[in-house]
Scaffold this active site. Sequence first.
Site, PDB file in Angstrom:
ATOM      1  N   GLU A  62     -46.341  -0.628  33.351  1.00 12.34           N
ATOM      2  CA  GLU A  62     -45.539  -0.095  34.458  1.00 12.34           C
ATOM      3  C   GLU A  62     -44.478  -1.101  34.894  1.00 12.34           C
ATOM      4  O   GLU A  62     -43.332  -0.739  35.175  1.00 12.34           O
ATOM      5  CB  GLU A  62     -46.434   0.204  35.666  1.00 12.34           C
ATOM      6  CG  GLU A  62     -47.490   1.261  35.421  1.00 12.34           C
ATOM      7  CD  GLU A  62     -48.808   0.674  34.934  1.00 12.34           C
ATOM      8  OE1 GLU A  62     -48.793  -0.274  34.120  1.00 12.34           O
ATOM      9  OE2 GLU A  62     -49.851   1.190  35.364  1.00 12.34           O
ATOM     10  N   ALA A  80     -52.240 -15.069  25.400  1.00 13.27           N
ATOM     11  CA  ALA A  80     -53.432 -15.903  25.206  1.00 13.27           C
ATOM     12  C   ALA A  80     -53.883 -16.520  26.530  1.00 13.27           C
ATOM     13  O   ALA A  80     -55.066 -16.777  26.737  1.00 13.27           O
ATOM     14  CB  ALA A  80     -53.137 -16.989  24.184  1.00 13.27           C
ATOM     15  N   CYS A 116     -49.144  -3.609  40.278  1.00 12.58           N
ATOM     16  CA  CYS A 116     -48.034  -2.711  39.909  1.00 12.58           C
ATOM     17  C   CYS A 116     -47.671  -1.782  41.065  1.00 12.58           C
ATOM     18  O   CYS A 116     -46.497  -1.468  41.268  1.00 12.58           O
ATOM     19  CB  CYS A 116     -48.385  -1.897  38.672  1.00 12.58           C
ATOM     20  SG  CYS A 116     -48.342  -2.892  37.165  1.00 12.58           S
ATOM     21  N   GLU A 134     -49.794  -8.543  26.360  1.00 12.27           N
ATOM     22  CA  GLU A 134     -50.816  -9.530  26.725  1.00 12.27           C
ATOM     23  C   GLU A 134     -50.430 -10.920  26.254  1.00 12.27           C
ATOM     24  O   GLU A 134     -49.466 -11.111  25.497  1.00 12.27           O
ATOM     25  CB  GLU A 134     -52.168  -9.089  26.144  1.00 12.27           C
ATOM     26  CG  GLU A 134     -52.590  -7.748  26.725  1.00 12.27           C
ATOM     27  CD  GLU A 134     -54.024  -7.372  26.418  1.00 12.27           C
ATOM     28  OE1 GLU A 134     -54.636  -7.943  25.486  1.00 12.27           O
ATOM     29  OE2 GLU A 134     -54.533  -6.477  27.127  1.00 12.27           O
ATOM     30  N   CYS A 173     -48.094  -5.720  32.700  1.00 10.39           N
ATOM     31  CA  CYS A 173     -48.524  -4.322  32.601  1.00 10.39           C
ATOM     32  C   CYS A 173     -47.370  -3.432  32.140  1.00 10.39           C
ATOM     33  O   CYS A 173     -46.187  -3.751  32.349  1.00 10.39           O
ATOM     34  CB  CYS A 173     -49.002  -3.818  33.952  1.00 10.39           C
ATOM     35  SG  CYS A 173     -50.538  -4.541  34.541  1.00 10.39           S
ATOM     36  N   CYS A 216     -52.417  -0.413  38.394  1.00 12.05           N
ATOM     37  CA  CYS A 216     -53.206  -1.444  39.077  1.00 12.05           C
ATOM     38  C   CYS A 216     -52.549  -1.798  40.414  1.00 12.05           C
ATOM     39  O   CYS A 216     -51.391  -1.452  40.674  1.00 12.05           O
ATOM     40  CB  CYS A 216     -53.362  -2.675  38.190  1.00 12.05           C
ATOM     41  SG  CYS A 216     -51.884  -3.722  38.136  1.00 12.05           S
TER      42      CYS A 216
END
Length: 132
Positions: A59, A50, A93, A48, A57, A90
């Site tokens: 994947e 900020a 992906c 992740e 992700c 998702c």
Amino acid sequence: MSSHVPLRRLKELARAMWRRSYAPYSRYRVGAALETESGAVFTGCNVENASYGLTICAERGALAAAVAQGHRSFRRLVVATEGDQAVAPCGACRQVLAEFGTRLEVHGIGTKENRRWTLQELIPEVFVLTDD
Ligand code: THU
């Protein structure tokens, strides 16, 4: 015929990636293990940022690692999450994975549920560039 990695092993590798997940914002940790047609395995976790939209992700991390090592044919993907339910990749992906074919077997691993799909089922219509 190239060798298959035991599914149990792929699940272990995907689960192990939870520990590497960098998810201070969502606190939702995801691990992925991608098996190539040649029997190699590449793993990834979500990373992740900020600036939330820049998140990578699990994947796509695994796929990028594999492609960077020269692999373009994939057999199975295991996605491990911490929730009870199995989770499918998702939409973004799915499109990125489909670049390399939709015959990929996708396994979602939750703590109380496992599910299995083909990438073809998850993204029946892929965007492809056409020249007309
Ligand atoms: N995430 C993945 O790593 N893979 C998916 O297929 C869906 C979502 C991550 C992104 C973000 O870090 C967190 O899960 C919550 O959306």
